[in-house]
Design a protein around this motif. Sequence first.
Motif, PDB file in Angstrom:
ATOM      1  N   GLY A  22       0.801  -1.234   0.000  1.00 55.82           N
ATOM      2  CA  GLY A  22       0.000   0.000   0.000  1.00 55.82           C
ATOM      3  C   GLY A  22       0.829   1.278   0.000  1.00 55.82           C
ATOM      4  O   GLY A  22       1.834   1.397  -0.723  1.00 55.82           O
ATOM      5  N   GLY A  23       0.396   2.224   0.838  1.00 58.75           N
ATOM      6  CA  GLY A  23       0.970   3.572   0.850  1.00 58.75           C
ATOM      7  C   GLY A  23       2.483   3.592   1.021  1.00 58.75           C
ATOM      8  O   GLY A  23       3.170   4.408   0.392  1.00 58.75           O
ATOM      9  N   ARG A  66       4.220   2.679  -2.282  1.00 53.89           N
ATOM     10  CA  ARG A  66       3.975   3.794  -3.212  1.00 53.89           C
ATOM     11  C   ARG A  66       4.874   4.986  -2.865  1.00 53.89           C
ATOM     12  O   ARG A  66       5.515   5.575  -3.743  1.00 53.89           O
ATOM     13  CB  ARG A  66       2.503   4.213  -3.107  1.00 53.89           C
ATOM     14  N   LYS A 110       5.323   7.773   6.062  1.00 56.84           N
ATOM     15  CA  LYS A 110       4.728   8.016   7.383  1.00 56.84           C
ATOM     16  C   LYS A 110       4.604   6.743   8.206  1.00 56.84           C
ATOM     17  O   LYS A 110       4.930   6.710   9.370  1.00 56.84           O
ATOM     18  CB  LYS A 110       3.332   8.640   7.217  1.00 56.84           C
ATOM     19  N   ARG A 168     -17.346   0.214   0.961  1.00 60.81           N
ATOM     20  CA  ARG A 168     -16.540  -0.936   1.366  1.00 60.81           C
ATOM     21  C   ARG A 168     -17.320  -1.838   2.314  1.00 60.81           C
ATOM     22  O   ARG A 168     -18.025  -1.369   3.188  1.00 60.81           O
ATOM     23  CB  ARG A 168     -15.269  -0.459   2.074  1.00 60.81           C
ATOM     24  N   ARG A 213      -7.293  -3.568  -4.356  1.00 58.51           N
ATOM     25  CA  ARG A 213      -6.890  -2.214  -3.969  1.00 58.51           C
ATOM     26  C   ARG A 213      -7.320  -1.198  -5.036  1.00 58.51           C
ATOM     27  O   ARG A 213      -7.592  -1.568  -6.171  1.00 58.51           O
ATOM     28  CB  ARG A 213      -5.392  -2.164  -3.703  1.00 58.51           C
ATOM     29  N   ASP A 214      -7.360   0.070  -4.674  1.00 56.24           N
ATOM     30  CA  ASP A 214      -8.007   1.059  -5.548  1.00 56.24           C
ATOM     31  C   ASP A 214      -7.214   1.448  -6.803  1.00 56.24           C
ATOM     32  O   ASP A 214      -7.723   1.353  -7.912  1.00 56.24           O
ATOM     33  CB  ASP A 214      -8.430   2.310  -4.757  1.00 56.24           C
ATOM     34  N   ASN A 245      -1.247   2.072  -5.625  1.00 56.67           N
ATOM     35  CA  ASN A 245      -1.499   1.591  -4.262  1.00 56.67           C
ATOM     36  C   ASN A 245      -1.542   0.070  -4.204  1.00 56.67           C
ATOM     37  O   ASN A 245      -1.842  -0.499  -3.163  1.00 56.67           O
ATOM     38  CB  ASN A 245      -2.849   2.127  -3.753  1.00 56.67           C
ATOM     39  N   ASP A 290     -16.851   0.850  -4.648  1.00 57.08           N
ATOM     40  CA  ASP A 290     -16.654   1.801  -3.547  1.00 57.08           C
ATOM     41  C   ASP A 290     -16.509   3.198  -4.142  1.00 57.08           C
ATOM     42  O   ASP A 290     -15.468   3.545  -4.701  1.00 57.08           O
ATOM     43  CB  ASP A 290     -15.405   1.419  -2.739  1.00 57.08           C
ATOM     44  N   ARG A 350     -13.675   5.987  -3.809  1.00 57.46           N
ATOM     45  CA  ARG A 350     -12.457   5.967  -4.631  1.00 57.46           C
ATOM     46  C   ARG A 350     -12.388   7.159  -5.584  1.00 57.46           C
ATOM     47  O   ARG A 350     -11.313   7.589  -5.963  1.00 57.46           O
ATOM     48  CB  ARG A 350     -12.386   4.641  -5.402  1.00 57.46           C
ATOM     49  N   ARG A 372     -10.883   9.823  -3.509  1.00 57.39           N
ATOM     50  CA  ARG A 372      -9.491   9.434  -3.260  1.00 57.39           C
ATOM     51  C   ARG A 372      -8.646   9.678  -4.506  1.00 57.39           C
ATOM     52  O   ARG A 372      -7.511  10.132  -4.429  1.00 57.39           O
ATOM     53  CB  ARG A 372      -9.405   7.955  -2.855  1.00 57.39           C
ATOM     54  N   ARG A 416      -7.846  13.262  -4.674  1.00 54.55           N
ATOM     55  CA  ARG A 416      -6.881  13.593  -3.615  1.00 54.55           C
ATOM     56  C   ARG A 416      -5.460  13.144  -3.995  1.00 54.55           C
ATOM     57  O   ARG A 416      -4.505  13.905  -3.885  1.00 54.55           O
ATOM     58  CB  ARG A 416      -7.324  12.906  -2.308  1.00 54.55           C
ATOM     59  N   LYS A 418      -7.004  15.711   3.638  1.00 57.64           N
ATOM     60  CA  LYS A 418      -5.667  15.295   3.175  1.00 57.64           C
ATOM     61  C   LYS A 418      -5.281  16.076   1.919  1.00 57.64           C
ATOM     62  O   LYS A 418      -4.124  16.424   1.714  1.00 57.64           O
ATOM     63  CB  LYS A 418      -5.634  13.784   2.899  1.00 57.64           C
TER      64      LYS A 418
END
Length: 435
Positions: A28-29, A32, A41, A96, A113-114, A118, A156, A159, A162, A165, A203
């Motif tokens: 995931g994040g 990426r 983070k 979700r 995953r989206d 990711n 979902d 997304r 997202r 974003r 965000k």
Amino acid sequence: MTVTHMEAEGKQVLQQLLDAGYEGYFVGGYVRDIVAGKEVKDIDIATSATPEQVMSIFERTVPTGLQHGTVTVLCDTFQFEVTTFRTESSYIHHRRPEKVEFVTNLHEDLKRRDFTMNAMAMDIEGKIIDPFHGHDDLQCGIIRCVGNAIERLEEDALRMVRCVRFAANFGLHIEEETWNAILEKKSLLQHIAMERIQIELQKMMTGRDPFQGIWLLKESGLLHYTKRPITLFADALEHITMEHQHHVNALPLHNSISRWCNLFTLLGMNAEEASTCLRHLCFSNQHVYDTKQSIQCVHFLSELNDHWSEEEALYQWREAVLLYGKDVVQRVLDLFSLDKHIREEIDTVPSIYPLSSDVIYFFASHGQRCMDDMKVYTVKDLQLSGTDLLPLHPERGSWIREVLHQLMKEVSHGQLANERDVLMSRAKSIIPELT
Ligand code: ATP
Ligand code: MG
């Protein structure tokens, strides 16, 4: 503690999973952000072990989200969310699912995953597993849904927000099929809880290019379809132009109140309208209050007469400090200073505030000094309290507050010294006026 330290502890977690005979990957994040060269983070881990198995392998765990397969593993310094490979098959109402199915295959997990960026994983050796070519997309500056975009957004609908974003925060172009799917499926946003939309918008607003996000929201028309209507905001977005970007983007990254304040101001929304919008988006009371105060303070300052003198402007500024407090006025001062700076650099950029540029320049140049020089900011700063006033009148009542307020005003404007005797004698002369 450095990221490398976090990575070292994360690798220990992977090693323990491998030693126990399971698979384990960073996902995931984190992957990426590493690939995109961004600040990392946190690290999420995916594994073939079930939550129960994860809890039996590690000494210190917290069952954070068992129905989603997530267990938090506590290490010496850091903690990691370890989630069992899963699919999210039964999406109801375009959001979700509450429950998920566990699978034993990493590929199946990445597939749900989206976005391609990711949907990458990294093994303990640092090898990237990237079945949907997220790395290529990132390198080409593209964000794209994993698989069929229409289906993924139908599953979902969050997304879509997202996507906007991530496009804004990573400076990416939304790939055509994904963008067309957003345009086609935007009305599904009505099924999504406002809290989840708020998290994404926040965000975006604290990211590197909130204006790009705002622009994409305008171009897509997404915000016309929220569960709780934010119609005024969605309508006002239609009127923004590229010239407005400086007033949002030039502010420091994490100064979100100022960014929201400027956004509402440039959209021509007043404090009431802005706070209704933020409340519908489920922002905290504090966030709503702070934003509202800042917008109100700007409007209060704009009440200055067209033929203002410097003395009148400074008076209005000090009144603003008394009414809204130092923190709010400091924020407005920073906004005016930025406005001055932007328009010195690019003289075609219009101001977004309902004040003439002369006034803004004047406040930007003299506001700090004026505020610092004030002898009192609240009644608490007076060298006299309500109790001191009690002997001056036979009854208690609102007069005490009114007298203190009047004294604060006169001291703050330099009309009275902040000394007990002076204040007492002035109070004596005010009381007859009040009764
Ligand atoms: P950040 O932490 O910077 O907000 P992130 O990608 O880590 O970004 P999270 O919400 O923490 O975002 O999600 C972690 C991962 O879970 C994502 O990278 C993505 O793979 C997956 N994910 C999150 N939300 C969704 C979603 N709505 N649909 C599909 N996959 C999702
Ligand atoms: Mg994350």
